[in-house]
Design an enzyme around this catalytic site. Structure first.
Site, PDB file in Angstrom:
ATOM      1  CG  ASP A 285      10.274  -8.358  -6.218  1.00  0.00           C
ATOM      2  OD1 ASP A 285       9.037  -8.438  -6.124  1.00  0.00           O
ATOM      3  OD2 ASP A 285      11.064  -9.185  -5.695  1.00  0.00           O
ATOM      4  CB  ILE A 286      14.028  -8.049  -2.364  1.00  0.00           C
ATOM      5  CG1 ILE A 286      15.353  -7.978  -1.635  1.00  0.00           C
ATOM      6  CG2 ILE A 286      13.307  -9.367  -2.109  1.00  0.00           C
ATOM      7  CD1 ILE A 286      15.194  -7.917  -0.117  1.00  0.00           C
TER       8      ILE A 286
ATOM      9  CG  ASN B  55       0.742 -12.945  -7.927  1.00  0.00           C
ATOM     10  OD1 ASN B  55       0.339 -13.221  -9.062  1.00  0.00           O
ATOM     11  ND2 ASN B  55       2.023 -12.815  -7.642  1.00  0.00           N
TER      12      ASN B  55
ATOM     13  CB  VAL C 259       3.805  -9.400   0.600  1.00  0.00           C
ATOM     14  CG1 VAL C 259       3.715  -8.189   1.521  1.00  0.00           C
ATOM     15  CG2 VAL C 259       5.219  -9.993   0.620  1.00  0.00           C
TER      16      VAL C 259
ATOM     17  CG  HIS D 203       2.157  -6.671  -4.008  1.00  0.00           C
ATOM     18  ND1 HIS D 203       1.637  -7.270  -2.886  1.00  0.00           N
ATOM     19  CD2 HIS D 203       2.694  -7.669  -4.754  1.00  0.00           C
ATOM     20  CE1 HIS D 203       1.855  -8.573  -2.942  1.00  0.00           C
ATOM     21  NE2 HIS D 203       2.489  -8.844  -4.073  1.00  0.00           N
ATOM     22  CG  MET D 204       0.226  -3.586 -10.723  1.00  0.00           C
ATOM     23  SD  MET D 204      -0.460  -2.011 -11.324  1.00  0.00           S
ATOM     24  CE  MET D 204      -2.179  -2.221 -10.902  1.00  0.00           C
ATOM     25  CG  HIS D 205       4.377  -8.538  -9.063  1.00  0.00           C
ATOM     26  ND1 HIS D 205       5.532  -8.997  -8.461  1.00  0.00           N
ATOM     27  CD2 HIS D 205       3.362  -8.992  -8.284  1.00  0.00           C
ATOM     28  CE1 HIS D 205       5.222  -9.700  -7.374  1.00  0.00           C
ATOM     29  NE2 HIS D 205       3.910  -9.714  -7.250  1.00  0.00           N
TER      30      HIS D 205
HETATM   31  P1  5GP Z   1       3.597 -11.733  -4.108  1.00  0.00           P
HETATM   32  O1  5GP Z   1       4.153 -13.119  -4.215  1.00  0.00           O
HETATM   33  O2  5GP Z   1       2.956 -11.478  -2.776  1.00  0.00           O
HETATM   34  O3  5GP Z   1       2.714 -11.339  -5.273  1.00  0.00           O
HETATM   35  O4  5GP Z   1       4.845 -10.772  -4.254  1.00  0.00           O
HETATM   36  C1  5GP Z   1       5.588 -10.319  -3.178  1.00  0.00           C
HETATM   37  C2  5GP Z   1       6.877  -9.776  -3.754  1.00  0.00           C
HETATM   38  O5  5GP Z   1       7.518  -9.014  -2.750  1.00  0.00           O
HETATM   39  C3  5GP Z   1       7.873 -10.867  -4.175  1.00  0.00           C
HETATM   40  O6  5GP Z   1       8.168 -10.721  -5.552  1.00  0.00           O
HETATM   41  C4  5GP Z   1       9.076 -10.628  -3.283  1.00  0.00           C
HETATM   42  O7  5GP Z   1      10.302 -10.857  -3.939  1.00  0.00           O
HETATM   43  C5  5GP Z   1       8.901  -9.180  -2.866  1.00  0.00           C
HETATM   44  N1  5GP Z   1       9.455  -8.845  -1.562  1.00  0.00           N
HETATM   45  C6  5GP Z   1       9.238  -9.510  -0.385  1.00  0.00           C
HETATM   46  N2  5GP Z   1       9.881  -8.911   0.622  1.00  0.00           N
HETATM   47  C7  5GP Z   1      10.516  -7.832   0.078  1.00  0.00           C
HETATM   48  C8  5GP Z   1      11.351  -6.823   0.639  1.00  0.00           C
HETATM   49  O8  5GP Z   1      11.641  -6.780   1.841  1.00  0.00           O
HETATM   50  N3  5GP Z   1      11.822  -5.877  -0.217  1.00  0.00           N
HETATM   51  C9  5GP Z   1      11.511  -5.874  -1.555  1.00  0.00           C
HETATM   52  N4  5GP Z   1      12.034  -4.895  -2.300  1.00  0.00           N
HETATM   53  N5  5GP Z   1      10.730  -6.825  -2.108  1.00  0.00           N
HETATM   54  C10 5GP Z   1      10.238  -7.790  -1.307  1.00  0.00           C
END
Ligand code: 5GP
Length: 115
Positions: free
Chosen positions: A30-31, A88, A97, A101-103
């Site tokens: 994650d970024i 989420n 996003v 996706h799974m964290h």
């Molecule tokens: P969400 O909030 O949708 O469950 O998680 C989206 C995740 O994607 C966030 O933790 C965010 O930091 C990560 N993310 C968003 N854009 C990018 C990107 O361009 N590269 C990477 N590696 N992670 C990203």
């Protein structure tokens, strides 16, 4: 279906630190990490969110995502102490996003309840 930044990561059009890849699944760091280990595990096909999952094909895909999580957890040395998997779903779930996706979060003690 609408593409997100994750489609560009899948096509390697924008860089990401890849943690795992096979035919159906990609995982990358994650970024904006929320733990010492924070990896996102995604399917290569576009499914926007958890509530659109159904049927055996998606179940198999989820199984592959969990297999990937376990493989990465071992590689990252967090399998014995444990880790958290989070998906989420939509606005109230905190999804930003809209590409499934799974964290995978680990390397520190998690708290409960989540925010
Ligand atoms: P969400 O909030 O949708 O469950 O998680 C989206 C995740 O994607 C966030 O933790 C965010 O930091 C990560 N993310 C968003 N854009 C990018 C990107 O361009 N590269 C990477 N590696 N992670 C990203």
């Amino acid at each position: 279906m609408a593409e997100t930044i994750f489609s560009k990561i899948i096509r390697k059009e924008i860089p990401a630190k890849i943690a795992f890849e096979n035919e159906h699944v990609l995982a990358f760091h994650d970024i904006n990490p929320q733990a010492p280990v924070h990896v996102l595990i995604i399917p290569k096909i576009v499914i926007p969110t958890v509530s659109e999952l159904s049927g055996k094909e998606h179940a198999a895909l989820l199984g592959e995502m969990i297999d990937a999580a376990n493989t990465i957890a071992k590689e990252q040395g967090i399998d014995e102490k444990g880790f958290r998997l989070v998906m989420n779903c939509k606005a109230d779930g905190g999804q930003d996003v809209y590409h499934l996706h799974m964290h995978l979060l680990g390397g520190r003690k998690m708290t409960w309840p989540p925010g």
